[in-house]
Design an enzyme around this catalytic site. Sequence first.
Site, PDB file in Angstrom:
ATOM      1  CB  CYS A 138      -4.554  10.569  12.074  1.00 39.82           C
ATOM      2  SG  CYS A 138      -2.806   9.961  12.072  1.00 39.82           S
ATOM      3  CG  ASP A 144       3.442   1.684   9.517  1.00 36.25           C
ATOM      4  OD1 ASP A 144       3.225   2.247  10.336  1.00 36.25           O
ATOM      5  OD2 ASP A 144       3.570   1.708   8.275  1.00 36.25           O
ATOM      6  CE  LYS A 171      -1.733   1.470   4.096  1.00 33.06           C
ATOM      7  NZ  LYS A 171      -1.474   2.787   4.532  1.00 33.06           N
ATOM      8  CG  ASN A 172       2.403   2.826   3.374  1.00 33.06           C
ATOM      9  OD1 ASN A 172       1.027   3.037   3.307  1.00 33.06           O
ATOM     10  ND2 ASN A 172       2.546   2.614   4.944  1.00 33.06           N
ATOM     11  NE  ARG A 195       0.897  10.465  10.252  1.00 40.98           N
ATOM     12  CZ  ARG A 195       0.636   9.301   9.307  1.00 40.98           C
ATOM     13  NH1 ARG A 195      -0.597   8.839   9.628  1.00 40.98           N
ATOM     14  NH2 ARG A 195       1.133   8.944   8.672  1.00 40.98           N
ATOM     15  NE  ARG A 207      -6.820   4.430   6.231  1.00 40.37           N
ATOM     16  CZ  ARG A 207      -6.030   4.788   7.137  1.00 40.37           C
ATOM     17  NH1 ARG A 207      -6.379   4.845   8.581  1.00 40.37           N
ATOM     18  NH2 ARG A 207      -4.751   5.165   6.692  1.00 40.37           N
TER      19      ARG A 207
HETATM   20  N1  EPU Z   1       7.570  14.368  10.863  1.00 36.46           N
HETATM   21  C1  EPU Z   1       7.667  15.852  11.024  1.00 36.46           C
HETATM   22  N2  EPU Z   1       7.804  16.372   9.967  1.00 36.46           N
HETATM   23  C2  EPU Z   1       7.478  16.252   8.780  1.00 36.46           C
HETATM   24  C3  EPU Z   1       7.051  14.969   8.338  1.00 36.46           C
HETATM   25  C4  EPU Z   1       7.150  14.213   9.538  1.00 36.46           C
HETATM   26  O1  EPU Z   1       8.316  15.964  12.244  1.00 36.46           O
HETATM   27  O2  EPU Z   1       7.441  17.310   7.890  1.00 36.46           O
HETATM   28  C5  EPU Z   1       7.617  13.382  11.775  1.00 36.46           C
HETATM   29  C6  EPU Z   1       6.389  12.593  11.786  1.00 36.46           C
HETATM   30  O3  EPU Z   1       5.509  13.261  12.783  1.00 36.46           O
HETATM   31  C7  EPU Z   1       6.666  11.439  12.547  1.00 36.46           C
HETATM   32  C8  EPU Z   1       8.059  11.079  11.719  1.00 36.46           C
HETATM   33  O4  EPU Z   1       8.545  12.401  11.409  1.00 36.46           O
HETATM   34  O5  EPU Z   1       7.292  11.423  13.886  1.00 36.46           O
HETATM   35  C9  EPU Z   1       7.982   9.953  10.352  1.00 36.46           C
HETATM   36  O6  EPU Z   1       6.820  10.547   9.807  1.00 36.46           O
HETATM   37  P1  EPU Z   1       6.901  10.105   8.121  1.00 36.46           P
HETATM   38  O7  EPU Z   1       6.949  11.349   7.521  1.00 36.46           O
HETATM   39  O8  EPU Z   1       7.989   9.236   7.690  1.00 36.46           O
HETATM   40  O9  EPU Z   1       5.491   9.599   8.147  1.00 36.46           O
HETATM   41  P2  EPU Z   1       4.558   9.531   6.895  1.00 36.46           P
HETATM   42  O10 EPU Z   1       5.382   9.551   5.555  1.00 36.46           O
HETATM   43  O11 EPU Z   1       3.539  10.603   6.886  1.00 36.46           O
HETATM   44  C10 EPU Z   1       4.608   6.883   6.275  1.00 36.46           C
HETATM   45  C11 EPU Z   1       3.503   5.802   6.128  1.00 36.46           C
HETATM   46  C12 EPU Z   1       3.275   5.672   7.766  1.00 36.46           C
HETATM   47  C13 EPU Z   1       4.330   5.184   8.496  1.00 36.46           C
HETATM   48  C14 EPU Z   1       5.321   6.362   8.528  1.00 36.46           C
HETATM   49  C15 EPU Z   1       6.443   6.002   9.427  1.00 36.46           C
HETATM   50  C16 EPU Z   1       2.586   6.208   4.089  1.00 36.46           C
HETATM   51  C17 EPU Z   1       1.330   6.254   3.202  1.00 36.46           C
HETATM   52  N3  EPU Z   1       2.569   6.184   5.341  1.00 36.46           N
HETATM   53  O12 EPU Z   1       3.775   7.965   6.719  1.00 36.46           O
HETATM   54  O13 EPU Z   1       2.251   4.393   7.386  1.00 36.46           O
HETATM   55  O14 EPU Z   1       3.857   4.796   9.811  1.00 36.46           O
HETATM   56  O15 EPU Z   1       5.673   6.566   7.297  1.00 36.46           O
HETATM   57  O16 EPU Z   1       7.049   4.902   8.738  1.00 36.46           O
HETATM   58  O17 EPU Z   1       3.681   5.577   3.581  1.00 36.46           O
HETATM   59  C18 EPU Z   1       0.523   2.889   7.918  1.00 36.46           C
HETATM   60  O18 EPU Z   1       0.495   2.441   6.835  1.00 36.46           O
HETATM   61  O19 EPU Z   1      -0.238   2.445   8.855  1.00 36.46           O
HETATM   62  C19 EPU Z   1       1.042   4.195   8.204  1.00 36.46           C
HETATM   63  C20 EPU Z   1       0.522   5.137   9.068  1.00 36.46           C
END
Ligand code: EPU
Length: 420
Positions: free
Chosen positions: A116, A307, A22-23, A121, A399
């Site tokens: 969320c 995850d 998915k991701n 986030r 989801r």
């Molecule tokens: N963060 C910041 N600033 C930013 C972006 C992120 O401080 O601008 C922080 C976040 O709050 C968090 C950390 O950095 O503490 C990592 O967040 P990341 O940006 O890597 O998360 P994401 O890209 O929004 C993806 C996955 C998530 C998974 C995370 C971490 C997708 C669609 N989602 O989210 O997947 O938990 O990486 O590996 O790829 C799930 O599938 O259940 C899911 C939540």
Amino acid sequence: MDKLLIQGGRRLRGSVAVAGSKNACLPIMAAAILADGPLTLHGVPVLEDIRALGDLLEELGLTVRRDGDTLALQVADTEPCHARYDLVRKMRASICVLGPLLGRRGRARVSMPGGCAIGPRPIDLHLRGLEAMGATIELDEGDIVATADRLHGAEIFLGGPFGSTVLGTANVMMAAALAEGTTVIESAACEPEVQDLAACLNAMGARISGAGTPRVTVEGVQSLQGCEHTAIPDRIEAGTFMCAAAITNGQVRIERVRLDHMVAVVDRLRAIGVIVEPADGGAEISSTRRLTAVDATTQPYPGFPTDLQAQLMALLCLADGNSVLTEKIYPDRFLHVAELARMGARIRKEGPTAIVTGAKRLVGAPVMASDLRASAALVLAGLAAEGCTTINRIYHLDRGYQRIEEKLLALGADIRRVAE
Ligand code: EPU
């Protein structure tokens, strides 16, 4: 709203095939915005999140057609650039259209995603990266409004307080693919999903090197073409089935798994006493004895994935001794603790850490799913518990897991979906 009924205590046996990730698929679907020709993506799971992004891309002028596990995406209209709140609030990952819209269409209006169930986030790193490439960014009525004539290459540091950012790296990489000059991303996310996106972009004609390491270099090109790509298998779904085999003392063959993407997961499972054997493109998972407590800390890849934290916790609820689970990515991602406690789990939470004291048994109970991975943990607990577990609000599961109850049923679980 559907719920799941699980009669616990069955050992899982047999074979299960993991779907495409998915991701990995979500940002790759958004990358279709960048291409002048059709993108054919294979291995796309049938999930609510994929459907939600498909709807958004259609609003953004793409045609999106599904045939089995293949999606065909093609830009038909390059004018629209507004990702509305109604669509973005359904799925946070919609933010991954920001980089491609800006890179290809020079403007983007994307509703700012809210928090969320797993905590706040922020997307400050995404925005900082795009600004460094010359974008002007403003906030207007809850929307991020980003504009740029043509982005230019830049040196960008994407590390934040919790390490690298997966979708932030994806957004900057996609925007940089069509920028003037070379972009170097330092502290880039190394996740396999980022590597898969880079591979797909390169197949479209992008020039990206270093994906999978903390330094990614993107040499901008004038245009990108369509391509055909197959998404990597879902390492989180695979890990969830590994935990399912272990928690039921079962023996399960997992087809289509990339164990090289799961080194930290396999390491922790083996430390618990689970047998994980590579087997011809798949893996054999078995467990025949009491499990042993372990410590684990979630970290950016190649560390243990956040995850799978909830699913590992469910498993450790039945391990002998005290386990310490520390969440370094989302310190508040512990909503499953209180629900597992309703089933007899003994867990004490101390800030971003949970101390799990193994119990002799779990007992079935009505529980409430709070987010995607927490829901998966409750399913695992239900498979091992004595008696019946009812999991309410399972739309979270839909989801991210394609037909999880059918896959578990085929492995011998006593599980069924009923309409509430
Ligand atoms: N963060 C910041 N600033 C930013 C972006 C992120 O401080 O601008 C922080 C976040 O709050 C968090 C950390 O950095 O503490 C990592 O967040 P990341 O940006 O890597 O998360 P994401 O890209 O929004 C993806 C996955 C998530 C998974 C995370 C971490 C997708 C669609 N989602 O989210 O997947 O938990 O990486 O590996 O790829 C799930 O599938 O259940 C899911 C939540």
